[in-house]
Design an enzyme around this catalytic site. Structure first.
Site, PDB file in Angstrom:
ATOM      1  N   LYS A  13       1.062  -1.640  -0.231  1.00 10.90           N
ATOM      2  CA  LYS A  13       0.083   0.130  -0.160  1.00 10.90           C
ATOM      3  C   LYS A  13       0.790   1.210   0.177  1.00 10.90           C
ATOM      4  CE  LYS A  13      -2.358  -0.597   3.438  1.00 10.90           C
ATOM      5  NZ  LYS A  13      -1.543  -2.170   4.326  1.00 10.90           N
ATOM      6  N   ARG A  88      -9.716   0.925   8.950  1.00  9.36           N
ATOM      7  CA  ARG A  88      -8.783  -0.199   9.384  1.00  9.36           C
ATOM      8  C   ARG A  88     -10.284  -1.085   9.983  1.00  9.36           C
ATOM      9  NH1 ARG A  88      -3.304   0.707   9.261  1.00  9.36           N
ATOM     10  NH2 ARG A  88      -1.886  -0.800   9.887  1.00  9.36           N
ATOM     11  N   ARG A 124      11.775  -6.077   4.450  1.00 10.80           N
ATOM     12  CA  ARG A 124      11.526  -4.784   4.126  1.00 10.80           C
ATOM     13  C   ARG A 124      12.753  -4.113   5.378  1.00 10.80           C
ATOM     14  NH1 ARG A 124       5.960  -2.823   5.508  1.00 10.80           N
ATOM     15  NH2 ARG A 124       5.557  -2.469   7.422  1.00 10.80           N
ATOM     16  N   ARG A 157      10.975  -1.634  11.169  1.00  9.76           N
ATOM     17  CA  ARG A 157      10.649  -0.928  11.931  1.00  9.76           C
ATOM     18  C   ARG A 157      10.454  -2.503  13.021  1.00  9.76           C
ATOM     19  NH1 ARG A 157       4.981   0.232   8.233  1.00  9.76           N
ATOM     20  NH2 ARG A 157       4.505  -1.239  10.192  1.00  9.76           N
ATOM     21  N   ARG A 168      -0.463  -8.618  13.602  1.00  5.99           N
ATOM     22  CA  ARG A 168      -0.824  -7.620  12.870  1.00  5.99           C
ATOM     23  C   ARG A 168      -1.805  -8.120  10.972  1.00  5.99           C
ATOM     24  NH1 ARG A 168       3.998  -5.074  10.762  1.00  5.99           N
ATOM     25  NH2 ARG A 168       3.233  -4.329   9.461  1.00  5.99           N
TER      26      ARG A 168
HETATM   27  P1  AMP Z   1       0.984   0.361   9.216  1.00  5.22           P
HETATM   28  O1  AMP Z   1       2.313   1.489   9.191  1.00  5.22           O
HETATM   29  O2  AMP Z   1      -0.406   1.596   7.897  1.00  5.22           O
HETATM   30  O3  AMP Z   1       1.153  -0.832   8.813  1.00  5.22           O
HETATM   31  O4  AMP Z   1       0.550   0.510  10.852  1.00  5.22           O
HETATM   32  C1  AMP Z   1       1.154   0.578  12.017  1.00  5.22           C
HETATM   33  C2  AMP Z   1       0.177   0.180  13.228  1.00  5.22           C
HETATM   34  O5  AMP Z   1      -0.126   2.051  13.570  1.00  5.22           O
HETATM   35  C3  AMP Z   1      -0.779  -0.977  13.225  1.00  5.22           C
HETATM   36  O6  AMP Z   1      -0.749  -1.797  13.578  1.00  5.22           O
HETATM   37  C4  AMP Z   1      -1.376   0.187  14.448  1.00  5.22           C
HETATM   38  O7  AMP Z   1      -0.586  -0.256  15.451  1.00  5.22           O
HETATM   39  C5  AMP Z   1      -1.424   1.480  13.908  1.00  5.22           C
HETATM   40  N1  AMP Z   1      -2.612   1.736  13.207  1.00  5.22           N
HETATM   41  C6  AMP Z   1      -1.798   2.342  11.852  1.00  5.22           C
HETATM   42  N2  AMP Z   1      -3.118   2.963  11.203  1.00  5.22           N
HETATM   43  C7  AMP Z   1      -4.542   2.640  11.956  1.00  5.22           C
HETATM   44  C8  AMP Z   1      -5.809   2.762  12.172  1.00  5.22           C
HETATM   45  N3  AMP Z   1      -6.145   3.360  11.197  1.00  5.22           N
HETATM   46  N4  AMP Z   1      -6.176   2.239  12.974  1.00  5.22           N
HETATM   47  C9  AMP Z   1      -5.866   1.789  14.451  1.00  5.22           C
HETATM   48  N5  AMP Z   1      -4.338   1.979  14.244  1.00  5.22           N
HETATM   49  C10 AMP Z   1      -3.561   1.869  12.988  1.00  5.22           C
END
Ligand code: AMP
Length: 225
Positions: A13, A88, A124, A157, A168
């Protein structure tokens, strides 16, 4: 226009969001990037979110919704924006719809097999400054360990550790179906096979965005936003 990128962690994404942003001129809004920056800056919100993020759990809807509301109210989002990692949950999707109604919308779900996701996340590295994403196997940086764009030392990360990846993916699996149903019901949903190369996937994404833009352009109201 609002482009929503749905899909599990590691489905591309962020990478595709950047390509779409460059091609169509809409900013990419990543809630994960905003939250990680808040953690690095040790803001009160970052401190609140950090533990949940490190476990691979979702941060509370209220925190994330407020961040998104503020971000999409910025002038650069007026014509449109690309959401990466948001919504989400169905509650987030409903709140988004209320906050910014009437926009032409495309929700693209990136579909990739779990083994490929685990491989991608394990390989990554990311730039903590410009958020560029690399894959050590298929898209390594030119100089090992340094960002091609800004030269900063790349990092892994914290939530790309195997046990957190599993959590996740499980969290994603629980929310995916109701979110999909939400956008299918609004006829803004399309699925994309995101297992191909970056260029192959981008061709599919671009075609999807172009077809929605041209349909919106031929609507009597000219497709606001
Ligand atoms: P991502 O970079 O999108 O994989 O997000 C990393 C982490 O940020 C996720 O595992 C959540 O802990 C938090 N996070 C990101 N976007 C959201 C969202 N829309 N709702 C809740 N938690 C989020």
């Amino acid at each position: 226009m609002r482009i929503i990128l749905l899909g599990p962690p590691g489905s591309g994404k962020g990478t595709q969001g950047d390509l779409v942003s460059r091609a169509f001129g809409f900013p990419r809004v990543s809630t994960g990037d905003i939250l990680r920056q808040a953690v690095r800056d040790r803001t009160p919100l970052g401190l609140q979110a950090e533990a949940m993020m490190n476990q691979g759990a979702l941060v509370s809807d209220d925190i994330v919704l407020e961040l998104v509301r503020q971000r999409i109210a910025q002038p650069d989002c007026r014509r449109g924006y690309i959401l990466d990692g948001f919504p989400r949950t169905v509650r987030q999707a409903e709140a988004l719809e209320k906050t910014d109604s009437g926009r032409v919308e495309l929700a693209l779900e990136f579909q990739v097999d779990a083994e490929v996701l685990i491989q991608r996340l394990g390989a990554r590295q990311v730039c903590p400054k410009c958020h560029a994403v690399y894959n050590l196997d298929i898209q390594p940086p030119r100089k090992p360990g340094s960002c091609d764009v800004c030269g900063v030392t790349l990092v892994r990360r914290k939530d790309d550790r195997p046990e957190v990846i599993a959590e996740r993916l499980a969290v994603y699996g629980r929310e995916a179906e109701p979110l999909r149903a939400f956008y299918v019901a609004r006829e803004s949903y399309a699925a994309i096979d995101a297992s191909g190369s970056m260029a192959e996937v981008f061709d599919l994404v671009k075609a999807g965005v172009e077809s929605v833009l041209s349909a919106a352009g031929s609507r009597p109201d000219g497709g606001r936003g």
